[in-house]
Write an enzyme that holds these catalytic residues in place. Structure first.
Site, PDB file in Angstrom:
ATOM      1  N   ALA A   1       0.841  -1.200   0.000  1.00  0.00           N
ATOM      2  CA  ALA A   1       0.000   0.000   0.000  1.00  0.00           C
ATOM      3  C   ALA A   1       0.877   1.252   0.000  1.00  0.00           C
ATOM      4  CB  ALA A   1      -0.919  -0.014   1.217  1.00  0.00           C
ATOM      5  N   TYR A   2       1.980   1.193   0.741  1.00  0.00           N
ATOM      6  CA  TYR A   2       2.912   2.331   0.802  1.00  0.00           C
ATOM      7  C   TYR A   2       3.489   2.605  -0.592  1.00  0.00           C
ATOM      8  CZ  TYR A   2       6.944   5.152   2.089  1.00  0.00           C
ATOM      9  OH  TYR A   2       7.868   6.156   2.163  1.00  0.00           O
TER      10      TYR A   2
ATOM     11  N   SER B   1      20.191   5.888  -1.964  1.00  0.00           N
ATOM     12  CA  SER B   1      19.165   4.852  -2.002  1.00  0.00           C
ATOM     13  C   SER B   1      19.187   4.247  -3.418  1.00  0.00           C
ATOM     14  CB  SER B   1      17.838   5.528  -1.688  1.00  0.00           C
ATOM     15  OG  SER B   1      16.810   4.598  -1.705  1.00  0.00           O
TER      16      SER B   1
ATOM     17  N   LYS C   1      18.533  -7.948  -2.645  1.00  0.00           N
ATOM     18  CA  LYS C   1      18.295  -6.677  -1.946  1.00  0.00           C
ATOM     19  C   LYS C   1      17.758  -7.036  -0.563  1.00  0.00           C
ATOM     20  CE  LYS C   1      15.749  -2.283  -2.492  1.00  0.00           C
ATOM     21  NZ  LYS C   1      15.507  -2.102  -1.097  1.00  0.00           N
TER      22      LYS C   1
ATOM     23  N   GLU D   1      23.883  -3.749   4.522  1.00  0.00           N
ATOM     24  CA  GLU D   1      22.574  -3.834   5.177  1.00  0.00           C
ATOM     25  C   GLU D   1      22.703  -4.646   6.453  1.00  0.00           C
ATOM     26  OE1 GLU D   1      20.501  -2.082   3.425  1.00  0.00           O
ATOM     27  OE2 GLU D   1      18.441  -2.685   3.899  1.00  0.00           O
TER      28      GLU D   1
ATOM     29  N   LYS E   1      23.448  -4.033 -10.924  1.00  0.00           N
ATOM     30  CA  LYS E   1      24.412  -2.925 -10.939  1.00  0.00           C
ATOM     31  C   LYS E   1      25.346  -3.056 -12.140  1.00  0.00           C
ATOM     32  CE  LYS E   1      24.525  -2.896  -5.901  1.00  0.00           C
ATOM     33  NZ  LYS E   1      25.240  -3.195  -4.660  1.00  0.00           N
TER      34      LYS E   1
ATOM     35  N   CYS F   1     -10.894 -29.333  26.086  1.00  0.00           N
ATOM     36  CA  CYS F   1     -10.384 -29.856  24.820  1.00  0.00           C
ATOM     37  C   CYS F   1     -11.429 -29.639  23.724  1.00  0.00           C
ATOM     38  CB  CYS F   1     -10.069 -31.343  24.952  1.00  0.00           C
ATOM     39  SG  CYS F   1      -9.721 -32.105  23.361  1.00  0.00           S
TER      40      CYS F   1
ATOM     41  N   CYS G   1     -12.724 -33.396  22.559  1.00  0.00           N
ATOM     42  CA  CYS G   1     -13.494 -34.314  23.405  1.00  0.00           C
ATOM     43  C   CYS G   1     -14.114 -33.602  24.601  1.00  0.00           C
ATOM     44  CB  CYS G   1     -12.608 -35.457  23.883  1.00  0.00           C
ATOM     45  SG  CYS G   1     -11.379 -34.925  25.077  1.00  0.00           S
TER      46      CYS G   1
END
Ligand code: IVH
Length: 686
Positions: free
Chosen positions: A45-46, A91, A125, A180, A302, A420, A423
């Site tokens: 969503a972000y 980034s 990543k 990272e 890269k 339970c 039973c």
């Protein structure tokens, strides 16, 4: 492999007001995304919101807010800190599909004025937090967060807790390594146990946990994390990486100095010549994702050549010579509607979360596993909570944590059973995993049916109806009783003398099954078919299994410190049943392996089996196929990936290949018919 796009639907902003509102929401969310607290939406969503804002800004460049988060490193949300970076810590720009990767390639070519010639490095990543670590004369002096890219925070308090980032190197090197830091899945589980023991809220996910742990300087406990380097820069003007070294060579120099790099991950670092090959590596890495011991949110491609990197240059947020190929989110948020409890064949009460349906990585998830009552309380789960749910590849989805900020008023804690659920009898709460006080007797019919099944004792014809009749008649109170049944009892239960005689014959034959199957039929907690095979192969006889203490039990591959004593305890509790089995003449030995593990025609090869077997293998069930693979020196796999050596698959009658066969074709995995496979392992059949 076809990758589900990470961003499914792009919302379109209708005008300036819409844009302003979206911008405000993005700022609020980005603070949570990069911060320690609960994120009120998931990554998918972000990303959607961020892309909608970006699209509007590109269409209306004159009206874009000058300080928009989309133009800042880390969306401008991370605290800047006061330590200046040696060079900006940037980034990455994102793409989401093959067309995006090609478009990035085209832009790189435009910047270089020619096609890139130095190839591409492809690496995972990692989904954690970026840090710079400064080594002087082989000593780790400082760790700094990315911050706003120009300045970061000093988080040197974590020195000594980060695997892969040793405090002292074997060489007196001076350099700054960038990479990272994150919690591996195992470290994350431990971290949450430690936090719960200290009364702290469990982390919603490993990334939030990492951000919080880097920032928290005065916790009464320390949590282990792991680091992987993806770059290095010089420090104090001391040359470290030789001039002109490629990206792969630079990381090799870092590894040589004793710091872990992306090349050391199971996904590895691959240098390829073309973008088509890079796309292939992206797909291979995506296929490995579920099996990786840590989270990845994409694959980075890269330009490998240093001169080409320099020529392409960087913008204010990201380098033009690298791109992140984002993978679909494997963690989503949804609502916990209910928790239901089942009783397993061993009497264990197993909770399952019932969820508002949510799409994760291409499939709809409605149920997820929870561990046990103590774990439910540790996670502080309430009915109606928005929870984070994790699912990758073929694994069973699991509930991670509630988003407490979104808890509805009046939500109540997940209720725990008072009797339970099977039973209605008493519950034994001695261990974290609750059990029906009757133990296996609670679920006896299911247990006997399981024990008689094809992969265990293989008593053909003994289904649920006859099992129920035998239990009701009092003739069977445990699995061992099967072997002392008379033909009369079997005739009464099955309603026919012919069937009774047939069943008696089948039961007679079942006495000589190998130990692995007999042991599995006992229904010891945590020992399914594969584990039973490993235990039987390791100990060789039932006597040796019974004599093993927890320390010895832990020597079996896959049995950890928590599981071992539980198995030992259960085996001890099953002593009367095992004695009865032995007295009835049931085999208690495992046949010797034809070859030591690792030898044989499949030496260390992973083999996946799919569909019906035919020819000499026609009668083999999946468990028998797996045992055959192991006898011949190989490993049985459940899904096709880049490490699969063979897929055993009959050509489908309808001519429509299975999904496993399609994947094998895409990855170039050798597909063998059951007949061809039988030839390969002919010496190990029977
Ligand atoms: S390269 C100048 N490689 O992803 C190059 N970044 O979303 C900058 N990340 O800030 C980064 N794995 O924290 C690179 N193999 C990898 C990575 C990686 C994870 C993180 C990094 C970056 C973020 C961008």
């Amino acid at each position: 492999m076809k990758i589900t796009p990470a961003v499914e639907a792009l919302s379109v902003l209708s005008g300036r007001d819409d844009y302003e509102a979206a911008l405000a929401r993005l700022r609020e969310l980005s603070r949570a995304y990069y911060g320690e607290g609960d994120s009120p939406v998931d990554d998918a969503a972000y990303d959607r919101l961020r892309l909608a804002v970006l699209a509007w800004e590109q269409a209306h460049p004159d009206e874009a807010a000058p300080e928009s988060p989309t133009g800042l490193v880390g969306d401008g949300a991370a605290p800047a800190g006061d330590i200046a970076h040696t060079t900006r810590l940037l980034s990455l720009d994102n793409v989401f599909d093959p067309a995006g990767l090609l478009a990035w390639g085209a832009s790189l070519q435009r910047r270089l004025g020619r096609a890139p010639a130095g190839g591409f490095a492809v690496e995972p990543k990692m989904d954690g937090a970026a840090v710079a670590a400064r080594y002087r004369a082989g000593r780790l002096e400082q760790i700094i967060t990315r911050g706003d890219g120009a300045h970061g925070e000093d988080v040197s308090h974590v020195i000594g807790t980060v695997e892969g980032l040793p405090e002292r190197l074997p060489v007196p090197a001076t350099f700054e390594v960038r990479g990272e830091v994150l919690f591996t899945q195992a470290q994350f589980e431990t971290a949450n146990e430690v936090r719960a023991a200290h009364g702290a809220q469990v982390f919603a996910n490993p990334r939030n946990g990492t951000a919080g742990t880097l920032r928290a300087k005065d916790r009464p406990y320390r949590l282990a994390m792991t680091f992987w380097a993806y770059g290095a820069v010089e420090l104090d003007g001391v040359a470290f990486v030789p001039a002109g070294a490629t990206h792969a060579e630079a990381l090799a120099a870092v590894a040589e100095a004793g710091v872990r790099t992306t090349a050391d991950t199971p996904a590895g670092l691959h240098v390829v010549a073309t973008l088509a090959e890079a796309q292939q590596k992206v797909e291979e890495t995506a296929a490995m994702r579920a099996a990786l011991p840590f989270g990845i949110d994409g694959v980075v491609v890269k330009a490998n050549d240093a001169a080409e990197q320099a020529a392409a240059g960087s913008g204010s947020r990201f380098p033009y010579w690298a791109i992140a190929y984002k993978l679909p989110a494997v963690e989503r948020q949804t609502v916990l509607k209910d928790v239901v409890w089942d009783v397993g064949r061993t009497g264990v009460l197993a909770p399952t979360a019932i969820l508002e349906p949510v799409d994760i990585d291409g499939s709809t998830v409605t149920r997820a596993t929870l561990h046990n009552p103590a774990d439910i309380r540790r996670r502080d789960l309430h009915l109606g909570d928005t929870v984070t749910v994790y699912k990758a590849g073929d694994i069973i989805p699991r509930v991670q944590a509630p988003v407490t900020a979104l808890r509805p008023a009046g939500a109540r804690e997940v209720p725990l059973p008072t009797a339970c659920p099977h039973c209605a009898g008493e519950i034994n709460k001695d261990q974290e995993r609750w059990r029906c006080a009757k133990g296996t007797a609670c679920a006896l019919p299911a247990l006997i049916e399981y024990a008689a099944g094809r992969d265990m004792l293989d008593i053909d014809g003994l289904g649920r109806t006859y099992v129920n009749a035998l239990i009701e008649a009092g003739a069977v109170t445990d699995v061992a009783d099967l072997f002392t049944l008379t033909e009369d009892q079997l005739t009464a239960a099955s309603g026919s003398a012919k069937r009774g005689a047939k069943l008696a014959e089948q039961i007679g034959a079942a006495k000589s099954r190998p130990l692995s199957r007999v042991f599995c039929a006992l229904g010891v907690l945590g020992t399914g078919r594969s584990m039973s095979r490993r235990i039987a192969a390791h100990f060789g006889s039932m006597d040796a299994i019974r004599q093993a203490d927890a320390a010895l039990m832990q020597e079996v591959e896959g049995i950890g410190g928590e599981k071992a004593p539980v198995i030992v305890e259960q085996v001890a509790a099953l002593a009367p049943v095992i004695d009865k089995l032995a007295a009835a003449g049931v085999n208690m030995q495992e046949p010797q392996e034809a070859q030591p593990a690792g030898d044989g025609p499949l030496a260390n090869a992973t083999v996946v089996v799919t569909g019906r077997m035919s020819g000499p293998l026609a009668d083999l069930g999946r468990s028998e196929m797996n045992a055959l693979i192991e006898r011949a020196g190989g490993k049985a796999g459940s899904s096709v990936n880049s490490r699969t050596a063979y897929l055993v698959s009959a050509p489908s009658a309808a001519g429509k290949p299975s999904s496993k066969a399609l994947k094998a074709a895409e990855l170039g995995v050798t597909v063998l018919t059951p007949e061809a496979f039988a030839d390969l392992v002919a010496d190990y059949l029977g």
